[in-house]
Write an enzyme that holds these catalytic residues in place. Structure first.
Site, PDB file in Angstrom:
ATOM      1  N   PRO A  35      -2.162   4.617 -19.689  1.00  0.00           N
ATOM      2  CG  PRO A  35      -3.423   3.642 -21.390  1.00  0.00           C
ATOM      3  CD  PRO A  35      -2.777   4.936 -20.995  1.00  0.00           C
ATOM      4  CD  GLU A  36       2.786   3.281 -22.499  1.00  0.00           C
ATOM      5  OE1 GLU A  36       3.335   2.281 -21.992  1.00  0.00           O
ATOM      6  OE2 GLU A  36       2.490   3.342 -23.703  1.00  0.00           O
ATOM      7  N   GLY A  37       3.092   1.986 -17.810  1.00  0.00           N
ATOM      8  CA  GLY A  37       3.449   1.587 -16.461  1.00  0.00           C
ATOM      9  C   GLY A  37       4.631   2.337 -15.871  1.00  0.00           C
ATOM     10  CG  HIS A  58      10.158  -9.850 -14.217  1.00  0.00           C
ATOM     11  ND1 HIS A  58       9.994  -9.178 -15.413  1.00  0.00           N
ATOM     12  CD2 HIS A  58       8.981  -9.679 -13.525  1.00  0.00           C
ATOM     13  CE1 HIS A  58       8.800  -8.627 -15.443  1.00  0.00           C
ATOM     14  NE2 HIS A  58       8.165  -8.925 -14.322  1.00  0.00           N
ATOM     15  NE  ARG A  63       3.634  -7.767 -17.123  1.00  0.00           N
ATOM     16  CZ  ARG A  63       3.946  -6.634 -17.755  1.00  0.00           C
ATOM     17  NH1 ARG A  63       5.218  -6.298 -17.933  1.00  0.00           N
ATOM     18  NH2 ARG A  63       3.001  -5.840 -18.212  1.00  0.00           N
ATOM     19  CG  ASP A  89       9.398  -7.962  -6.018  1.00  0.00           C
ATOM     20  OD1 ASP A  89       9.837  -8.644  -5.079  1.00  0.00           O
ATOM     21  OD2 ASP A  89       8.218  -8.031  -6.418  1.00  0.00           O
ATOM     22  CB  THR A 134       9.435  -1.624 -19.133  1.00  0.00           C
ATOM     23  OG1 THR A 134       8.188  -1.776 -18.453  1.00  0.00           O
ATOM     24  CG2 THR A 134       9.184  -1.224 -20.574  1.00  0.00           C
ATOM     25  CG  PHE A 135       9.470  -5.502 -13.399  1.00  0.00           C
ATOM     26  CD1 PHE A 135       8.757  -4.764 -12.463  1.00  0.00           C
ATOM     27  CD2 PHE A 135      10.324  -6.491 -12.938  1.00  0.00           C
ATOM     28  CE1 PHE A 135       8.893  -5.008 -11.101  1.00  0.00           C
ATOM     29  CE2 PHE A 135      10.478  -6.738 -11.581  1.00  0.00           C
ATOM     30  CZ  PHE A 135       9.756  -5.993 -10.664  1.00  0.00           C
TER      31      PHE A 135
END
Length: 405
Positions: A50-52, A263, A265, A348, A365-366
């Protein structure tokens, strides 16, 4: 144990995966022009499914720093780190991005990575095997201890456990097998993994499942930032982002003065972290306040977001109503095919990184990766470490993890 028997039995009947990604090769083809030394040994790892994408980049740094430090010791000079292909990530929605393993060279400058640590792509080691399948000598399945703060103290420790479960898919390849599996309860620094490797010195291919469990050895140190600076994006992604910035945001400089970036989210954050994110009106109010305070001459706002189209339209309309021009990077179908979902996200991030001022999302984290890029580019910290606050209640600004050169 029954689970291990079933796993190993199923592994031994696997056959080769056909792969049509550019730059890939397999052990069946003699055209793979890759030279690897016979005495080299390899460390592989994977990350909880599941981690991005952006958390996985941080996990890579933990292993890369470990390998860079290990190279200083004679008995580790022949070890290399195998980069786990990008595969089936939760946030990647397009079919090509989700269901085929993607090499790191798609997103990063491999020469720059190798200047910091001894890394290889997974497909580069396939020609080493003389069999139709690639056999990992030992798979360590890492698990958390039930109580990380036993007796109120967090100790670095590990111990061999008796039972565990591995649900990984070996990145979609069906030519990978495992010979031995060890279960390990683990907490502490990534470098402690070398202690496990030393238990079986004859192993040539060692893999760690759940690579997100070990922690940074040197978070925020010069080694950390040297590694982070080595993670340069691929030239084609940089060129695409620069072209967009030039044509849409009137900027050809490293540090732009013509736009701010955000950003924003949404999706899972808007559902699970409602106390940390603002409403659309609250977002507009905070953007307007930041521009008037720090850059009153700026009218252009670049937005990177995972929000639904309906939310983005509302945000854009409300910003337009008070005089701002709103910009999004909208990939064409050919862009998606060429760059994949991961590449679009990086574009991005690059655009956000060069803006005069940046506002991010708390604990994303993005956002963290953009803040790191801006530190590398030399922006003042007060233009970088800013976050959107909820409409009401307390709002602590993010910690400033500034660069160490």
């Amino acid at each position: 144990m029954l689970f291990f028997s079933l796993l190993l039995t199923s592994c031994l009947v696997l056959t080769f995966a056909e792969d049509d990604l550019q730059g890939y090769c397999d052990a069946k083809h003699q055209s793979c022009n890759i030279h690897l030394e016979e005495d080299e040994k390899y460390i592989l790892y994977d990350v909880n499914p599941p981690e991005g994408f952006n958390l996985r980049r941080d996990v890579y740094m933990r292993f890369a720093i470990m390998m860079s430090e290990a190279q200083k010791h004679e008995n580790m000079k022949n070890w290399k780190l195998v980069l786990p292909p990008w595969y089936n990530l939760y946030h990647w929605k397009t079919v090509d991005s989700s269901h085929k393993p993607v090499p790191w060279s798609m997103f990063f400058d491999m020469e720059s990575l190798r200047n910091f640590a001894p890394v290889v792509e997974l497909y580069e080691i396939f020609p080493k095997t003389k069999r139709k399948h690639f056999e990992i000598n030992r798979l360590y399945i890492l698990q958390n201890f039930p109580d990380a703060f036993e007796n109120g103290i967090f100790d670095d420790k590990w111990e061999i456990d008796k039972d565990c479960h591995y649900s990984g898919s070996f990145w979609g390849y069906n030519n990978i097998t495992v010979k031995e599996i060890d279960c390990v309860k683990f907490q502490g620094r990534t470098s402690m993994l070398l202690e496990l490797i030393s238990l079986h010195p004859s192993d040539k291919y060692v893999m760690f499942a759940h690579g997100e469990i070990p922690l940074h050895d040197y978070y925020g140190s010069k080694s950390f930032w040297d590694c982070r600076k080595s993670m340069k994006f691929s030239k084609k992604l940089i060129d695409k982002a620069r072209k967009y910035m030039s044509e849409n945001l009137n900027c050809i400089d490293e540090r732009c003065s013509t736009y701010i970036s955000i950003h924003w989210r949404r999706q899972d954050f808007a559902r699970a972290r409602r106390k940390d994110v603002p409403s659309i009106k609250g977002t507009v109010r905070q953007i307007d306040k930041a521009i008037k305070k720090y850059h009153p001459h700026i009218l252009d706002v670049f937005i990177a977001s995972d929000a639904q189209n309906s939310e983005l339209e509302q945000l854009e309309n409300q910003l337009n109503d008070i005089g701002y021009r709103v910009h999004f990077y909208l990939p064409s179908s050919s862009d998606l095919q060429e760059f994949k979902d991961g590449g679009i996200a990086i574009i991005d991030q690059i655009i956000c990184s060069h803006a005069a001022f940046f506002i991010g999302t708390h604990e994303s984290t993005f956002t963290f990766r953009i803040q790191e890029e801006r530190e590398i580019l030399g922006f003042e910290s007060n233009t970088t470490f800013n976050r959107f606050c909820p409409d009401t209640g307390k709002c602590e600004q993010p910690s400033k993890w500034t660069i160490v050169n």
